[in-house]
Design a protein around this motif. Structure first.
Motif, PDB file in Angstrom:
ATOM      1  N   GLY A 171       0.783  -1.227   0.000  1.00  0.00           N
ATOM      2  CA  GLY A 171       0.000   0.000   0.000  1.00  0.00           C
ATOM      3  C   GLY A 171       0.811   1.270   0.000  1.00  0.00           C
ATOM      4  N   ARG A 172       2.124   1.152   0.144  1.00  0.00           N
ATOM      5  CA  ARG A 172       3.005   2.321   0.170  1.00  0.00           C
ATOM      6  C   ARG A 172       3.786   2.401  -1.136  1.00  0.00           C
ATOM      7  NH1 ARG A 172       8.589   2.622   3.569  1.00  0.00           N
ATOM      8  NH2 ARG A 172       9.346   4.608   2.762  1.00  0.00           N
ATOM      9  N   VAL A 173       3.842   3.583  -1.735  1.00  0.00           N
ATOM     10  CA  VAL A 173       4.617   3.779  -2.955  1.00  0.00           C
ATOM     11  C   VAL A 173       6.094   3.842  -2.588  1.00  0.00           C
ATOM     12  CG1 VAL A 173       5.073   5.272  -4.928  1.00  0.00           C
ATOM     13  CG2 VAL A 173       2.724   4.983  -4.100  1.00  0.00           C
ATOM     14  N   LEU A 174       6.889   2.969  -3.213  1.00  0.00           N
ATOM     15  CA  LEU A 174       8.326   2.892  -2.960  1.00  0.00           C
ATOM     16  C   LEU A 174       9.075   3.392  -4.184  1.00  0.00           C
ATOM     17  CD1 LEU A 174       8.382  -0.679  -1.376  1.00  0.00           C
ATOM     18  CD2 LEU A 174       8.382   1.508  -0.158  1.00  0.00           C
ATOM     19  N   LEU A 214      -1.297  -6.998  -8.849  1.00  0.00           N
ATOM     20  CA  LEU A 214      -0.925  -6.455  -7.546  1.00  0.00           C
ATOM     21  C   LEU A 214       0.242  -5.470  -7.580  1.00  0.00           C
ATOM     22  CD1 LEU A 214      -1.233  -9.708  -5.394  1.00  0.00           C
ATOM     23  CD2 LEU A 214      -2.893  -7.848  -5.632  1.00  0.00           C
ATOM     24  N   ILE A 215       1.127  -5.586  -8.567  1.00  0.00           N
ATOM     25  CA  ILE A 215       2.261  -4.656  -8.651  1.00  0.00           C
ATOM     26  C   ILE A 215       1.891  -3.526  -9.602  1.00  0.00           C
ATOM     27  CG2 ILE A 215       4.696  -4.354  -9.239  1.00  0.00           C
ATOM     28  CD1 ILE A 215       5.141  -7.283  -8.636  1.00  0.00           C
ATOM     29  N   HIS A 216       1.869  -2.315  -9.097  1.00  0.00           N
ATOM     30  CA  HIS A 216       1.428  -1.165  -9.877  1.00  0.00           C
ATOM     31  C   HIS A 216       2.537  -0.113  -9.957  1.00  0.00           C
ATOM     32  CE1 HIS A 216      -2.630  -2.825  -9.537  1.00  0.00           C
ATOM     33  NE2 HIS A 216      -2.378  -2.986  -8.243  1.00  0.00           N
ATOM     34  N   THR A 217       2.666   0.480 -11.135  1.00  0.00           N
ATOM     35  CA  THR A 217       3.627   1.560 -11.350  1.00  0.00           C
ATOM     36  C   THR A 217       2.964   2.898 -11.097  1.00  0.00           C
ATOM     37  OG1 THR A 217       4.775   0.261 -13.042  1.00  0.00           O
ATOM     38  CG2 THR A 217       5.188   2.635 -13.021  1.00  0.00           C
ATOM     39  N   VAL A 224       4.103   0.205  -6.180  1.00  0.00           N
ATOM     40  CA  VAL A 224       3.318  -0.120  -4.998  1.00  0.00           C
ATOM     41  C   VAL A 224       2.704  -1.505  -5.175  1.00  0.00           C
ATOM     42  CG1 VAL A 224       1.273   1.048  -5.913  1.00  0.00           C
ATOM     43  CG2 VAL A 224       1.472   0.630  -3.440  1.00  0.00           C
ATOM     44  N   LEU A 225       2.704  -2.287  -4.100  1.00  0.00           N
ATOM     45  CA  LEU A 225       2.050  -3.586  -4.092  1.00  0.00           C
ATOM     46  C   LEU A 225       0.738  -3.441  -3.342  1.00  0.00           C
ATOM     47  CD1 LEU A 225       2.362  -6.688  -4.731  1.00  0.00           C
ATOM     48  CD2 LEU A 225       3.163  -6.914  -2.378  1.00  0.00           C
ATOM     49  N   LYS A 226      -0.384  -3.620  -4.050  1.00  0.00           N
ATOM     50  CA  LYS A 226      -1.702  -3.468  -3.422  1.00  0.00           C
ATOM     51  C   LYS A 226      -2.760  -4.051  -4.320  1.00  0.00           C
ATOM     52  CE  LYS A 226      -3.734   0.557  -3.445  1.00  0.00           C
ATOM     53  NZ  LYS A 226      -4.064   1.993  -3.294  1.00  0.00           N
TER      54      LYS A 226
END
Length: 228
Positions: A171-174, A214-217, A224-226
């Motif tokens: 849930g956190r953008v890395l 689940l893996i979003h750019t 982010v994984l969400k």
């Protein structure tokens, strides 16, 4: 006392590293070629491996691959005269924890050894079974198992480390900087695409054939994984 195995074919460099680390309070063993180095790494009780890439007999890449399969928690620092990004990607992809290009300042090697031991201590302190889940993705951090629904997914050591970092921060953008410094312990080079390469590897394995994605750019920000 922590024991460090040094596999380096240049005897002058190997002995200098060995003496310096002994002065820092570590016990050391030195091997000058790949076959015996691999055998000692697998059969002896060592706490960290310093590994040259260009070795006679068996390359550092091959030694790294073998050791990582048998001892997934053993910290590995690779040394090489090769500074090409492809060599870094290959070594880190095989499971090395860090990478130094020769010539280097010995103080930097000492600092990286200490960092590897801190990271290893953190991992060893978390022995209790730890399971993370997002949607139908389940990651067993102790057993190093990844599943989507009931399908077991095979990941390399580096792919698993990347997924672990993502799921621990679900849930956190890395940012790419966050990922490179944490997963690879790299001083981030904006010109490298190692993060993108491994995110794509991971997507192919855990997202391509499954729903939901689940893996979003996040353009300009990171990944982010969400579940969306």
């Amino acid at each position: 006392m922590k024991k460090i195995l040094i596999i380096e074919d240049d005897r002058r460099i190997a002995q200098n590293i060995s003496r310096g680390l002994q002065e820092e309070g570590y016990a050391t063993e030195v091997v000058y070629e790949g076959f015996n180095g691999r055998q000692m790494a697998l059969q002896s009780s060592v706490d960290l491996l310093i590994l040259d890439i260009n070795l006679p007999g068996l390359s550092g890449f091959e030694v790294c691959r073998s050791v990582r399969m048998e001892k997934p928690q053993l910290p590995i620092i690779m040394l090489t005269a090769l500074g090409e990004i492809e060599d870094k990607v290959e070594g880190l992809g095989l499971g090395a924890d860090d990478y130094l290009v020769k010539p280097f300042d010995f103080r930097e090697l000492v600092a990286r050894v200490a960092t590897c031991f801190r990271r290893s201590a953190f991992i060893n302190d978390a022995i209790a079974e730890d399971i993370c889940q997002v949607a139908n993705l389940t990651v067993n951090l102790t057993l190093k198992e990844v599943r989507r629904d009931s399908t077991l997914i095979d990941l390399t050591a580096r792919e698993f480390a990347l997924l672990e970092y993502l799921i621990r921060n679900k849930g956190r953008v890395l940012s790419k900087l966050d990922i490179a410094e944490t997963v690879w312990n790299l001083n981030f080079d904006p010109g490298t695409n190692v993060v993108e390469v491994y995110v794509n590897y991971l997507r192919k394995k855990i997202d391509r054939d499954f729903e939901p994605k689940l893996i979003h750019t996040r353009p300009g920000m990171g990944y982010v994984l969400k579940e969306e």
